[in-house]
Design a protein around this motif. Structure first.
Motif, PDB file in Angstrom:
ATOM      1  N   ALA A  47     -36.351 115.810  58.629  1.00  0.00           N
ATOM      2  CA  ALA A  47     -37.246 114.679  58.878  1.00  0.00           C
ATOM      3  C   ALA A  47     -36.626 113.661  59.820  1.00  0.00           C
ATOM      4  CB  ALA A  47     -37.616 114.006  57.557  1.00  0.00           C
ATOM      5  N   ARG A  48     -35.306 113.614  59.845  1.00  0.00           N
ATOM      6  CA  ARG A  48     -34.603 112.685  60.743  1.00  0.00           C
ATOM      7  C   ARG A  48     -34.290 113.319  62.088  1.00  0.00           C
ATOM      8  NH1 ARG A  48     -32.109 108.425  57.996  1.00  0.00           N
ATOM      9  NH2 ARG A  48     -31.616 107.685  60.094  1.00  0.00           N
ATOM     10  N   GLY A  49     -34.810 114.517  62.321  1.00  0.00           N
ATOM     11  CA  GLY A  49     -34.635 115.171  63.608  1.00  0.00           C
ATOM     12  C   GLY A  49     -33.292 115.843  63.793  1.00  0.00           C
ATOM     13  N   VAL A  50     -32.600 116.082  62.687  1.00  0.00           N
ATOM     14  CA  VAL A  50     -31.302 116.749  62.757  1.00  0.00           C
ATOM     15  C   VAL A  50     -31.503 118.237  62.510  1.00  0.00           C
ATOM     16  CG1 VAL A  50     -28.991 116.912  61.778  1.00  0.00           C
ATOM     17  CG2 VAL A  50     -30.122 114.679  61.971  1.00  0.00           C
ATOM     18  N   GLY A  51     -31.188 119.037  63.505  1.00  0.00           N
ATOM     19  CA  GLY A  51     -31.343 120.480  63.353  1.00  0.00           C
ATOM     20  C   GLY A  51     -30.334 121.041  62.369  1.00  0.00           C
ATOM     21  N   VAL A  52     -30.835 121.694  61.363  1.00  0.00           N
ATOM     22  CA  VAL A  52     -29.968 122.240  60.327  1.00  0.00           C
ATOM     23  C   VAL A  52     -30.302 123.711  60.113  1.00  0.00           C
ATOM     24  CG1 VAL A  52     -29.272 122.116  57.914  1.00  0.00           C
ATOM     25  CG2 VAL A  52     -29.758 120.020  59.156  1.00  0.00           C
ATOM     26  N   SER A  53     -29.268 124.523  59.974  1.00  0.00           N
ATOM     27  CA  SER A  53     -29.462 125.935  59.666  1.00  0.00           C
ATOM     28  C   SER A  53     -28.644 126.256  58.421  1.00  0.00           C
ATOM     29  CB  SER A  53     -29.005 126.810  60.839  1.00  0.00           C
ATOM     30  OG  SER A  53     -29.199 128.171  60.543  1.00  0.00           O
ATOM     31  N   ASN A  54     -29.306 126.722  57.395  1.00  0.00           N
ATOM     32  CA  ASN A  54     -28.647 126.988  56.121  1.00  0.00           C
ATOM     33  C   ASN A  54     -27.958 128.355  56.150  1.00  0.00           C
ATOM     34  OD1 ASN A  54     -29.575 124.542  55.097  1.00  0.00           O
ATOM     35  ND2 ASN A  54     -31.496 125.467  54.383  1.00  0.00           N
ATOM     36  N   ARG A  55     -26.935 128.455  56.978  1.00  0.00           N
ATOM     37  CA  ARG A  55     -26.233 129.725  57.135  1.00  0.00           C
ATOM     38  C   ARG A  55     -24.735 129.513  56.962  1.00  0.00           C
ATOM     39  NH1 ARG A  55     -29.375 131.926  62.574  1.00  0.00           N
ATOM     40  NH2 ARG A  55     -31.478 131.955  61.661  1.00  0.00           N
ATOM     41  N   LEU A  56     -24.139 130.382  56.172  1.00  0.00           N
ATOM     42  CA  LEU A  56     -22.718 130.263  55.847  1.00  0.00           C
ATOM     43  C   LEU A  56     -22.033 131.604  56.062  1.00  0.00           C
ATOM     44  CD1 LEU A  56     -20.204 128.893  54.540  1.00  0.00           C
ATOM     45  CD2 LEU A  56     -21.150 129.580  52.312  1.00  0.00           C
ATOM     46  N   LEU A  57     -20.944 131.584  56.822  1.00  0.00           N
ATOM     47  CA  LEU A  57     -20.127 132.782  57.025  1.00  0.00           C
ATOM     48  C   LEU A  57     -18.793 132.589  56.296  1.00  0.00           C
ATOM     49  CD1 LEU A  57     -19.510 135.505  58.361  1.00  0.00           C
ATOM     50  CD2 LEU A  57     -18.741 134.260  60.393  1.00  0.00           C
ATOM     51  N   ILE A  58     -18.496 133.502  55.385  1.00  0.00           N
ATOM     52  CA  ILE A  58     -17.254 133.441  54.615  1.00  0.00           C
ATOM     53  C   ILE A  58     -16.368 134.588  55.060  1.00  0.00           C
ATOM     54  CG2 ILE A  58     -16.285 133.223  52.291  1.00  0.00           C
ATOM     55  CD1 ILE A  58     -19.173 132.903  51.265  1.00  0.00           C
ATOM     56  N   HIS A  59     -15.129 134.283  55.408  1.00  0.00           N
ATOM     57  CA  HIS A  59     -14.217 135.344  55.849  1.00  0.00           C
ATOM     58  C   HIS A  59     -12.842 135.110  55.255  1.00  0.00           C
ATOM     59  CE1 HIS A  59     -12.339 132.711  58.974  1.00  0.00           C
ATOM     60  NE2 HIS A  59     -13.533 132.152  58.970  1.00  0.00           N
ATOM     61  N   GLY A  60     -12.152 136.195  54.981  1.00  0.00           N
ATOM     62  CA  GLY A  60     -10.823 136.105  54.399  1.00  0.00           C
ATOM     63  C   GLY A  60     -10.403 137.431  53.798  1.00  0.00           C
ATOM     64  N   PRO A  61      -9.172 137.504  53.279  1.00  0.00           N
ATOM     65  CA  PRO A  61      -8.667 138.757  52.712  1.00  0.00           C
ATOM     66  C   PRO A  61      -9.513 139.232  51.528  1.00  0.00           C
ATOM     67  CG  PRO A  61      -6.899 137.153  53.010  1.00  0.00           C
ATOM     68  CD  PRO A  61      -8.178 136.421  53.224  1.00  0.00           C
ATOM     69  N   PRO A  62      -9.438 140.511  51.208  1.00  0.00           N
ATOM     70  CA  PRO A  62     -10.188 141.033  50.053  1.00  0.00           C
ATOM     71  C   PRO A  62      -9.761 140.333  48.760  1.00  0.00           C
ATOM     72  CG  PRO A  62      -9.320 142.834  51.400  1.00  0.00           C
ATOM     73  CD  PRO A  62      -8.698 141.575  51.916  1.00  0.00           C
ATOM     74  N   GLY A  63     -10.740 140.132  47.883  1.00  0.00           N
ATOM     75  CA  GLY A  63     -10.447 139.591  46.561  1.00  0.00           C
ATOM     76  C   GLY A  63     -10.189 138.106  46.501  1.00  0.00           C
ATOM     77  N   THR A  64     -10.529 137.368  47.569  1.00  0.00           N
ATOM     78  CA  THR A  64     -10.226 135.936  47.586  1.00  0.00           C
ATOM     79  C   THR A  64     -11.428 135.059  47.251  1.00  0.00           C
ATOM     80  OG1 THR A  64     -10.526 136.010  50.000  1.00  0.00           O
ATOM     81  CG2 THR A  64      -8.265 136.103  49.161  1.00  0.00           C
ATOM     82  N   GLY A  65     -12.490 135.644  46.709  1.00  0.00           N
ATOM     83  CA  GLY A  65     -13.589 134.836  46.181  1.00  0.00           C
ATOM     84  C   GLY A  65     -14.824 134.749  47.035  1.00  0.00           C
ATOM     85  N   LYS A  66     -14.972 135.588  48.047  1.00  0.00           N
ATOM     86  CA  LYS A  66     -16.135 135.488  48.934  1.00  0.00           C
ATOM     87  C   LYS A  66     -17.438 135.775  48.177  1.00  0.00           C
ATOM     88  CE  LYS A  66     -14.305 138.415  51.847  1.00  0.00           C
ATOM     89  NZ  LYS A  66     -12.933 138.497  51.271  1.00  0.00           N
ATOM     90  N   THR A  67     -17.450 136.853  47.419  1.00  0.00           N
ATOM     91  CA  THR A  67     -18.656 137.185  46.645  1.00  0.00           C
ATOM     92  C   THR A  67     -18.918 136.139  45.573  1.00  0.00           C
ATOM     93  OG1 THR A  67     -18.322 139.555  47.026  1.00  0.00           O
ATOM     94  CG2 THR A  67     -19.739 138.935  45.193  1.00  0.00           C
TER      95      THR A  67
END
Length: 322
Positions: A47-67
């Motif tokens: 509403a304030r004209g700020v473009g927002v995209s609800n997208r998140l990329l998580i990266h890191g070693p296996p087993g570090t909490g991404k899921t």
């Protein structure tokens, strides 16, 4: 559903009453909260004209909490978590993978949800990679087109263990990025204290186990803690014994060297060298149900010196069975 295998290409989980148990370094935890705050403020920001995209990329070693982060996002937003299955999403049939991607995005657009693209590098590999065939390059194009067509209000989370493989165009489509790392000492201690169920573990022993878990991922520590707790319960104890716990932990710290644990002498030598403050001569003798004399002989054979002595041995006859 994949036409070739007739298997589902997504799993859907409905959020429960409690958020996923998540233990992260403070900086990473703040990034998760910032993403959630941005999603919750989507209408106000738009509403304030700020473009927002609800997208998140998580990266890191296996087993570090991404899921686990993806689950936490869905729990906090009280939205279903739609997780892609890379084993069925990627098809051997020409054009089928792109079709599967389109159907998954169409499905996620039907109702509010968190679309979680796990093993993201399987779909979003760098198109400049000369080792990739044309079909896989077309998959990336299909992915980018579907991401661009997705409503900005739809929550999209992707995770990868191999960020270096991602196409540069993919990175630009994720305004929020979180790098997960191996846990620090404080996080490892908290993992030990919270992953042993209702068994008793002193803060001092949890701190010692945390120190011995350096280099392990949260997933590996959780597995080790479950193993330690199972061992205690089966032995009829409600309290975690530090020596027994360290012996179980050793198999996770040096999991790739299974030969260490197929031979008693090798294991004794390793444990003594790995954690000498825990595995004293008498502790080793008790653990392996033998005498300190025999333990000393094994250790002497390992380094060519005379048998080591332990201050506690002076209180007991040499060769006495522990």
């Amino acid at each position: 559903m994949d036409d070739e295998s007739r298997l589902a290409t997504v799993d859907v989980a409905v959020p429960g009453g409690q958020s996923a148990d998540l233990i992260l370094p403070p900086y990473t935890a703040r990034q998760v909260q910032e993403f959630l705050a941005s999603v919750n403020a989507f209408d106000r920001l738009q509403a304030r004209g700020v473009g927002v995209s609800n997208r998140l990329l998580i990266h890191g070693p296996p087993g570090t909490g991404k899921t686990t982060i993806a689950r936490r996002v869905a729990e906090e937003l009280q939205l279903p978590l739609v997780t892609t299955r890379s084993d069925t999403l990627v098809s051997s049939l020409l054009g089928q993978t792109s079709k599967n991607i389109r159907e998954v995005f169409d499905y996620a657009s039907q109702a509010p949800c968190v679309l979680f693209l796990d093993e993201f590098d399987a779909l979003a590999k760098d198109r400049a990679d000369t080792h990739e065939i044309g079909e896989l390059q077309r998959v990336v194009i299909a992915l980018l087109q579907n991401m661009d067509a997705l409503s900005a209000s739809t929550v999209l989370v992707a995770a990868t263990n191999h960020p270096q493989l991602l196409d540069p165009a993919v990175w630009r489509r994720f305004p929020h990025k979180i790098q997960t790392e191996l846990p620090g000492l404080a996080e490892r201690q908290q993992l030990w204290l919270t992953r042993i169920g209702d068994l008793q573990l002193s803060v001092k022993d949890a701190s010692r186990l945390a120190a011995g878990s350096e280099g392990l991922s949260p997933a590996a520590i959780e597995s080790a803690a479950f193993d330690v707790a199972r061992d205690a319960i089966l032995s009829g104890s409600d309290t975690i014994d530090l020596v027994r716990a360290f012996r179980r932990l050793a198999r996770f710290v040096r999991y790739e060297e299974f030969d260490l644990f197929n031979d008693e002498a090798n294991e004794i030598r390793f444990l003594r060298g790995w954690a000498p403050d825990v595995f004293t001569m008498r502790a080793l003798a008790s653990t392996f149900e033998t005498s300190t004399r025999r333990v000393g002989m094994i250790l002497a054979g390992a380094n060519g010196d005379r048998a080591e002595s332990d201050p506690l041995d002076a209180l007991h006859p040499a060769g006495a069975s522990a």
